[in-house]
Enzyme design. Structure first.
Site: not given
Ligand code: MRU
Length: 350
Positions: A43, A229
Site C-alpha cells: 500500500r 495518493d
Molecule cells: O490506503 P493506503 O494505506 O494505501 O493509503 C496510503 C496513503 O494515504 C498515503 O498517505 C499515500 O499513499 C502517500 S504514501 C507515500
C-alpha cells in the site's frame, strides 16, 4: 532495505499487513499481485506504482512460459491498474510500461526497473527539498510535526515522502517530536509509521485521529506533513481519510500544511479533487476491532479510504523537481469549496 524487488522471476514484497512483524512474501502471478494490492499487503501510492510496473513484468514473464501473448499481458496490465482506484501512481506506472509489452518480457522488466529506480531517486530528492522548505518556514530549530497514515519507506520503494522529509530533518537534529495520527480504521499510523520512526530513532507519539485538530489548535504542532495518493490539476490533494481535518486545523492555526509526493502522483488530467474516484472499502474494517464487532448488528458503516483537501488549504506541495505553493496562487473561492467537496463525495456513497 527495498520494500519491493524483482527476484528470480517473481516480485518479493514486505507484507504490510503483518507489521510490526517483518515478513516478506513472494508474488508469482497477476492474481496474487491484484490480491496483494486490494488487501493492502502493498500500500502507499509510490509502492503501488512500483508493484504495478513489476506486476506487468510478472504478467509478461508468466506469459512467456507458455506462448508469449502481448494481448493477454495487456489485459493483465489493465486488471492490475484497476485493482485500487485512487492512487495515481498505480495506473500511471502501468501505462508507462505498456509500450514495452510488444517487445517481450525482458523489455517490460527493464521498463519496470527504470520506474522502480526512479522512485528511489525521486523520494530521496523530494525529502531533501521538503526538509529545506520546512526549515525556511520554521527556522533552524527542533520542530513538532504532525503526520497521518504512512508516507514512509514502506509506502515507497526505499525512501519515504513525508517521512523522508522527517528523516532528513532528524539527521540534522531538527525533529523535537512527530505526532502520528493512528489512522483509523486500518491503523497505518500506529502499525507502520510508528514502526518506521522507532527504527529510525525519531521521537514520536501516536494520537487518535480525532485529537489531531485540537492539538494543532492548542499550538503544540509547528507544521503538518503528509503524503498524497493523487493531486489534481488544480492541486487539490487526495490522501488518507482524516487528512482534510488536519488541513482545516492547520489553516485555522496559521501553520504550514505541506504535502510531499513524487511527480507521478500529480494527475494533470483530473481537473479537481471532486473528479477523483474515492475508494470505499469493506464496512467491516470500521465495524470490527480486533475481530470483534463494536456496533450493533443493525448498524451499517461507511468507509471512504481517502478525502480531498482543497488546494487553498495546502501551503506547499514538494515534488522531486519543484515546490508548488497552491494557496498563494489559488483564487479565493475558499470556504464554500472546503465544505462542499467532502459532502458531495459522501452523498455519492448512499
Ligand atoms: O490506503 P493506503 O494505506 O494505501 O493509503 C496510503 C496513503 O494515504 C498515503 O498517505 C499515500 O499513499 C502517500 S504514501 C507515500
Amino acid at each position: 532495505m527495498r520494500t519491493i524487488e524483482w527476484v528470480d522471476g517473481h516480485v518479493d514484497v514486505i507484507d504490510q499487513t503483518a507489521l510490526p512483524h517483518l515478513r516478506r512474501v513472494a508474488l508469482y502471478t497477476v492474481s496474487e499481485v491484484v490480491d496483494a494490492i486490494q488487501r493492502l499487503v502493498v500500500r502507499g501510492a509510490p509502492a503501488l506504482g512500483a508493484l504495478g510496473a513489476l506486476g506487468v513484468a510478472l504478467a509478461a514473464a508468466r506469459s512467456a512460459e507458455r506462448d508469449y501473448d502481448p494481448h493477454a499481458v495487456q489485459a493483465d496490465a489493465h486488471r492490475i491498474a484497476g485493482a485500487r482506484p485512487t492512487a495515481a501512481n498505480l495506473s500511471w506506472a502501468v501505462q508507462r510500461v505498456l509500450p514495452a509489452v510488444s517487445q517481450g518480457p525482458a523489455a517490460v522488466l527493464d521498463a519496470a526497473q527504470v520506474l522502480v529506480e526512479a522512485d528511489v531517486r525521486a523520494c530521496a530528492t523530494l525529502s531533501r527539498l521538503g526538509a529545506a522548505l520546512l526549515r525556511s518556514y520554521l527556522g533552524d530549530r527542533p520542530m513538532v510535526l504532525h503526520t497521518h497514515c504512512n508516507a514512509g519507506a514502506l509506502a515507497c520503494v526505499e525512501w519515504g515522502t513525508a517521512l523522508g522529509v522527517v528523516r532528513a530533518l532528524h539527521a540534522d537534529s531538527l525533529i523535537r517530536m512527530v505526532v502520528v495520527g493512528e489512522t483509523r480504521p486500518l491503523l497505518q499510523g500506529s502499525r507502520i509509521t510508528a514502526v518506521e520512526l522507532a527504527w529510525l530513532g525519531v521521537p514520536h507519539q501516536v494520537v487518535v485521529d480525532a485529537a489531531g485538530p485540537g492539538l494543532i489548535a492548542s499550538g503544540l504542532v509547528d507544521a503538518v506533513i503528509v503524503g498524497a495518493d493523487r493531486i489534481a490539476a488544480n492541486y487539490d490533494v487526495v490522501n488518507k481519510v482524516g487528512t482534510y481535518p488536519l488541513a482545516l486545523a492547520a489553516a485555522r492555526a496559521g501553520i504550514p500544511f505541506v504535502v510531499a509526493a513524487p511527480t507521478a502522483t500529480l494527475d494533470p488530467d483530473t481537473p479537481t479533487g471532486v473528479a477523483v474516484t474515492i475508494e470505499y472499502r469493506d464496512p467491516d474494517e470500521v465495524l470490527l476491532v480486533g475481530g470483534w464487532r463494536m456496533a450493533p448488528s443493525e448498524s451499517a458503516a461507511l468507509n471512504p479510504a481517502f478525502d480531498v483537501t482543497p488546494a487553498e488549504l495546502v501551503t506547499a506541495i514538494v515534488t522531486e523537481s519543484r515546490v508548488i505553493e497552491p494557496s498563494r496562487a489559488a483564487e479565493p473561492t475558499g470556504v464554500a469549496r472546503a465544505v462542499t467537496i467532502p459532502s458531495m463525495r459522501m452523498a455519492g456513497a448512499f
